[in-house]
Design an enzyme around this catalytic site. Sequence first.
Site, PDB file in Angstrom:
ATOM      1  N   SER A  99       0.874  -1.180   0.000  1.00  0.00           N
ATOM      2  CA  SER A  99       0.000   0.000   0.000  1.00  0.00           C
ATOM      3  C   SER A  99       0.908   1.226   0.000  1.00  0.00           C
ATOM      4  O   SER A  99       1.354   1.672   1.053  1.00  0.00           O
ATOM      5  CB  SER A  99      -0.903   0.002   1.236  1.00  0.00           C
ATOM      6  OG  SER A  99      -1.797  -1.081   1.188  1.00  0.00           O
ATOM      7  N   LYS A 174      -6.299   2.181  -3.541  1.00  0.00           N
ATOM      8  CA  LYS A 174      -6.194   1.385  -2.309  1.00  0.00           C
ATOM      9  C   LYS A 174      -6.364   2.279  -1.077  1.00  0.00           C
ATOM     10  O   LYS A 174      -7.056   1.924  -0.115  1.00  0.00           O
ATOM     11  CB  LYS A 174      -4.839   0.669  -2.253  1.00  0.00           C
ATOM     12  CG  LYS A 174      -4.553  -0.068  -0.929  1.00  0.00           C
ATOM     13  CD  LYS A 174      -5.593  -1.136  -0.650  1.00  0.00           C
ATOM     14  CE  LYS A 174      -5.431  -1.753   0.742  1.00  0.00           C
ATOM     15  NZ  LYS A 174      -4.199  -2.511   0.903  1.00  0.00           N
ATOM     16  N   LYS A 243      -1.419   4.689   8.315  1.00  0.00           N
ATOM     17  CA  LYS A 243      -0.584   5.100   7.180  1.00  0.00           C
ATOM     18  C   LYS A 243      -1.423   5.297   5.926  1.00  0.00           C
ATOM     19  O   LYS A 243      -1.300   6.310   5.219  1.00  0.00           O
ATOM     20  CB  LYS A 243       0.486   4.047   6.916  1.00  0.00           C
ATOM     21  CG  LYS A 243       1.400   4.350   5.729  1.00  0.00           C
ATOM     22  CD  LYS A 243       1.968   3.089   5.108  1.00  0.00           C
ATOM     23  CE  LYS A 243       0.895   2.324   4.359  1.00  0.00           C
ATOM     24  NZ  LYS A 243       1.404   1.149   3.622  1.00  0.00           N
TER      25      LYS A 243
END
Length: 303
Positions: A99, A174, A243
Amino acid sequence: MSAPRVGFIGVGSMGWPMATRLHQAGFGLTVFDAAPGHAARFAAEVGGQAAADCKALAAQSEIVVTMLPTSAIVESVLQGPQGVLAGLRPGAVIVEMSSGVPAHTQRLAQSVTEAGGELVDAPVSGGVPRARTGELAIMFGGSAATLERVRPVLQAMGSSVLHTGAVGSAHAMKALNNLVSAGGFLIGVEAMLIGQQFGLDPEVIVDVLNASTGMNNSTQKKFKQFVLSRAFNSGFGLDLMVKDLGIALGMAGDTGTPTPFAALCREMWAAAGKSLGKGQDHTAVARLCEQLAGVELKPRRDG
């Protein structure tokens, strides 16, 4: 045409079952992991070969898959005298399945192009359970021609492959997917807390949501399995969710898009990370909601 040999970097909680699926599909497989002895253990228990470093892995791979925590770590395994680019075969494709930060991914793609290869981004959704069964949802950023070249590799790990556009677009998607997922999780936990305080059984709340318009991935696959069970062990870290939410909010800033709800969502997840400490599963964010409410979710077991 024989199947391409695949190098897989990062056989952690997600990478291990993903690489296992590739081995089971018949791909020649070389693995590397930064944890000492981890790649050798994979080779012994699952199959394939363990590489001494990323350069050696790249030298024998037509397709290199990276499944790592951050874009910075991906860059670190690509660069340097023992990095992937030092051993990259001409025309090889690097499939970046972490990611990542879209802009960072685009910069890495340029470096790979200059080294004679190609980098595409292909992050996944579905968590460890769907990694084990090969049913991940895979987003793909890159050319249509390269997608067809690597499709057999992706299909060994996922049940759907969705082309999102140019390199970097899949990582953008994503982050946005996880933003929606994170928001749905929080609102679902708060709904269960409200309902329990009113007198409803949290398990009944989940059942009704799953039969109604409030259904989402968390109601289907997280609340009973990891929250009400008190297991909090889905396999995806709280720090990684924070994150990804940071990536999504960074995109909002870059595009000048007002996002008051998304900002509050990220703030709550970040607060959970600080309150609960390092190493927590992302489903443990429910504990922050419980702390704020002063109660713990407890399904009735009396029938």
